[in-house]
Motif scaffolding. Structure first.
Motif, PDB file in Angstrom:
ATOM      1  N   ASP A   1       0.859  -1.184   0.000  1.00 42.38           N
ATOM      2  CA  ASP A   1       0.000   0.000   0.000  1.00 42.38           C
ATOM      3  C   ASP A   1       0.896   1.234   0.000  1.00 42.38           C
ATOM      4  N   LEU A   2       1.311   1.618  -1.178  1.00 39.87           N
ATOM      5  CA  LEU A   2       2.264   2.713  -1.338  1.00 39.87           C
ATOM      6  C   LEU A   2       1.671   4.053  -0.941  1.00 39.87           C
ATOM      7  N   PHE A   3       0.371   4.202  -1.131  1.00 41.63           N
ATOM      8  CA  PHE A   3      -0.269   5.441  -0.702  1.00 41.63           C
ATOM      9  C   PHE A   3      -0.216   5.550   0.821  1.00 41.63           C
ATOM     10  N   GLU A   4      -0.442   4.449   1.510  1.00 39.21           N
ATOM     11  CA  GLU A   4      -0.390   4.452   2.971  1.00 39.21           C
ATOM     12  C   GLU A   4       1.034   4.724   3.459  1.00 39.21           C
ATOM     13  N   CYS A   5       2.026   4.223   2.750  1.00 39.42           N
ATOM     14  CA  CYS A   5       3.431   4.533   3.082  1.00 39.42           C
ATOM     15  C   CYS A   5       3.611   6.045   3.131  1.00 39.42           C
ATOM     16  N   HIS A   6       3.147   6.685   2.093  1.00 43.92           N
ATOM     17  CA  HIS A   6       3.234   8.142   1.975  1.00 43.92           C
ATOM     18  C   HIS A   6       2.519   8.817   3.149  1.00 43.92           C
ATOM     19  N   GLU A   7       1.299   8.399   3.425  1.00 41.15           N
ATOM     20  CA  GLU A   7       0.500   9.016   4.489  1.00 41.15           C
ATOM     21  C   GLU A   7       1.186   8.890   5.853  1.00 41.15           C
ATOM     22  N   ILE A   8       1.641   7.702   6.181  1.00 39.96           N
ATOM     23  CA  ILE A   8       2.244   7.433   7.493  1.00 39.96           C
ATOM     24  C   ILE A   8       3.529   8.236   7.688  1.00 39.96           C
ATOM     25  N   LEU A   9       4.417   8.170   6.715  1.00 40.59           N
ATOM     26  CA  LEU A   9       5.706   8.833   6.878  1.00 40.59           C
ATOM     27  C   LEU A   9       5.573  10.352   6.758  1.00 40.59           C
ATOM     28  N   GLU A  10       4.628  10.822   5.953  1.00 35.73           N
ATOM     29  CA  GLU A  10       4.412  12.265   5.864  1.00 35.73           C
ATOM     30  C   GLU A  10       3.905  12.825   7.195  1.00 35.73           C
ATOM     31  N   GLU A  11       3.008  12.098   7.830  1.00 33.67           N
ATOM     32  CA  GLU A  11       2.514  12.536   9.140  1.00 33.67           C
ATOM     33  C   GLU A  11       3.662  12.602  10.151  1.00 33.67           C
ATOM     34  N   TYR A  12       4.510  11.578  10.161  1.00 27.43           N
ATOM     35  CA  TYR A  12       5.665  11.568  11.065  1.00 27.43           C
ATOM     36  C   TYR A  12       6.573  12.759  10.767  1.00 27.43           C
ATOM     37  N   TRP A  13       6.872  12.968   9.495  1.00 27.24           N
ATOM     38  CA  TRP A  13       7.746  14.059   9.073  1.00 27.24           C
ATOM     39  C   TRP A  13       7.183  15.415   9.525  1.00 27.24           C
ATOM     40  N   LYS A  14       5.897  15.627   9.355  1.00 26.01           N
ATOM     41  CA  LYS A  14       5.274  16.888   9.761  1.00 26.01           C
ATOM     42  C   LYS A  14       5.289  17.074  11.274  1.00 26.01           C
ATOM     43  N   GLU A  15       5.170  15.972  12.009  1.00 26.09           N
ATOM     44  CA  GLU A  15       5.183  16.045  13.469  1.00 26.09           C
ATOM     45  C   GLU A  15       6.585  16.254  14.034  1.00 26.09           C
ATOM     46  N   HIS A  16       7.617  16.054  13.225  1.00 23.81           N
ATOM     47  CA  HIS A  16       9.011  16.179  13.666  1.00 23.81           C
ATOM     48  C   HIS A  16       9.782  17.103  12.715  1.00 23.81           C
ATOM     49  N   PRO A  17       9.391  18.381  12.655  1.00 25.27           N
ATOM     50  CA  PRO A  17       9.993  19.296  11.677  1.00 25.27           C
ATOM     51  C   PRO A  17      11.482  19.556  11.886  1.00 25.27           C
ATOM     52  N   HIS A  18      11.994  19.312  13.074  1.00 25.85           N
ATOM     53  CA  HIS A  18      13.410  19.585  13.343  1.00 25.85           C
ATOM     54  C   HIS A  18      14.260  18.320  13.344  1.00 25.85           C
ATOM     55  N   ASP A  19      13.686  17.213  12.902  1.00 20.47           N
ATOM     56  CA  ASP A  19      14.421  15.950  12.828  1.00 20.47           C
ATOM     57  C   ASP A  19      15.573  16.112  11.835  1.00 20.47           C
ATOM     58  N   PRO A  20      16.786  15.756  12.222  1.00 23.96           N
ATOM     59  CA  PRO A  20      17.917  15.882  11.292  1.00 23.96           C
ATOM     60  C   PRO A  20      17.739  15.054  10.016  1.00 23.96           C
ATOM     61  N   LYS A  21      16.915  14.026  10.073  1.00 27.46           N
ATOM     62  CA  LYS A  21      16.667  13.177   8.899  1.00 27.46           C
ATOM     63  C   LYS A  21      15.499  13.694   8.063  1.00 27.46           C
ATOM     64  N   SER A  22      15.069  14.892   8.295  1.00 24.30           N
ATOM     65  CA  SER A  22      13.866  15.429   7.655  1.00 24.30           C
ATOM     66  C   SER A  22      13.856  15.251   6.134  1.00 24.30           C
ATOM     67  N   LYS A  23      14.928  15.634   5.471  1.00 25.29           N
ATOM     68  CA  LYS A  23      14.958  15.520   4.008  1.00 25.29           C
ATOM     69  C   LYS A  23      14.970  14.059   3.566  1.00 25.29           C
ATOM     70  N   THR A  24      15.588  13.198   4.343  1.00 24.40           N
ATOM     71  CA  THR A  24      15.606  11.782   3.987  1.00 24.40           C
ATOM     72  C   THR A  24      14.212  11.185   4.143  1.00 24.40           C
ATOM     73  N   TRP A  25      13.472  11.620   5.176  1.00 22.26           N
ATOM     74  CA  TRP A  25      12.077  11.166   5.301  1.00 22.26           C
ATOM     75  C   TRP A  25      11.315  11.565   4.040  1.00 22.26           C
ATOM     76  N   VAL A  26      11.522  12.801   3.595  1.00 21.80           N
ATOM     77  CA  VAL A  26      10.849  13.263   2.378  1.00 21.80           C
ATOM     78  C   VAL A  26      11.254  12.383   1.196  1.00 21.80           C
ATOM     79  N   GLY A  27      12.535  12.066   1.088  1.00 16.87           N
ATOM     80  CA  GLY A  27      13.003  11.215   0.000  1.00 16.87           C
ATOM     81  C   GLY A  27      12.355   9.840   0.007  1.00 16.87           C
TER      82      GLY A  27
END
Length: 181
Positions: free
Chosen positions: A21-47
């Protein structure tokens, strides 16, 4: 659940490799990324989000969208961060690059599933155990007949999103009226 890895990342991996479920992958990780805006891995989460979105586009026949997302994912992922997430960075780059090249040619390659090159045996065991508990199969091929899985962004229930947008529009109207009055 995940120990050294964020739970959202483990969930991403399970959807990526088990129910596909590739759409769900996007949804789950995007939510995490938005909740952790200062995470040093931020751009990698986006990738990583972009890889899932690219594959979602590819599976749906949107070659242009897939190419755009794959190219962006290569720019956004950092090798050190990939390694710290249990991903073999050179193998990841090679795999994404080959897919990008195949999609960019005149005879675009047909969709096939992609498995991330995981190097952490403990992470792999965790994902496989979670899959077993949920009745899923790790590295199960995509179900090409599952219309909902392939077209999820158009078929999912969006009533909560629509309701939230309506509430926000109403809030803005009320704020504008108060500002005028």
């Amino acid at each position: 659940m995940a120990g050294v890895y964020p739970e959202a990342y483990v969930e991403y991996l399970i959807h990526f490799h088990a129910d596909r479920d590739l759409f769900e992958c996007h949804e789950i990780l995007e939510e995490y990324w938005k909740e952790h805006p200062h995470d040093p891995k931020s751009k990698t989460w986006v990738g990583l989000i972009q890889v899932a979105v690219a594959l979602y586009h590819h599976r749906r026949g949107n070659r242009r969208g897939a190419v755009k997302m794959l190219a962006a994912s290569l720019l956004n992922t950092d090798d050190r961060h990939l390694q710290s997430l249990g991903i073999d960075a050179p193998a990841f780059r090679d795999q994404v690059g080959r897919r990008l090249e195949g999609l960019s040619s005149d005879d675009a390659i047909p969709f096939t599933d992609m498995d991330l090159p995981l190097t952490d045996d403990a992470l792999l065991a965790l994902c496989e155990n979670v899959c077993r508990e949920r009745g899923l199969v790790w590295r199960q091929p995509s179900d090409s007949a599952n219309r909902y899985l392939i077209h999820k962004h158009t078929l999912r229930d969006r009533s909560d999103v629509i309701e939230a947008r309506q509430r926000e529009a109403e809030r803005r109207r009320n704020a504008a009226i108060q500002a005028e009055g």
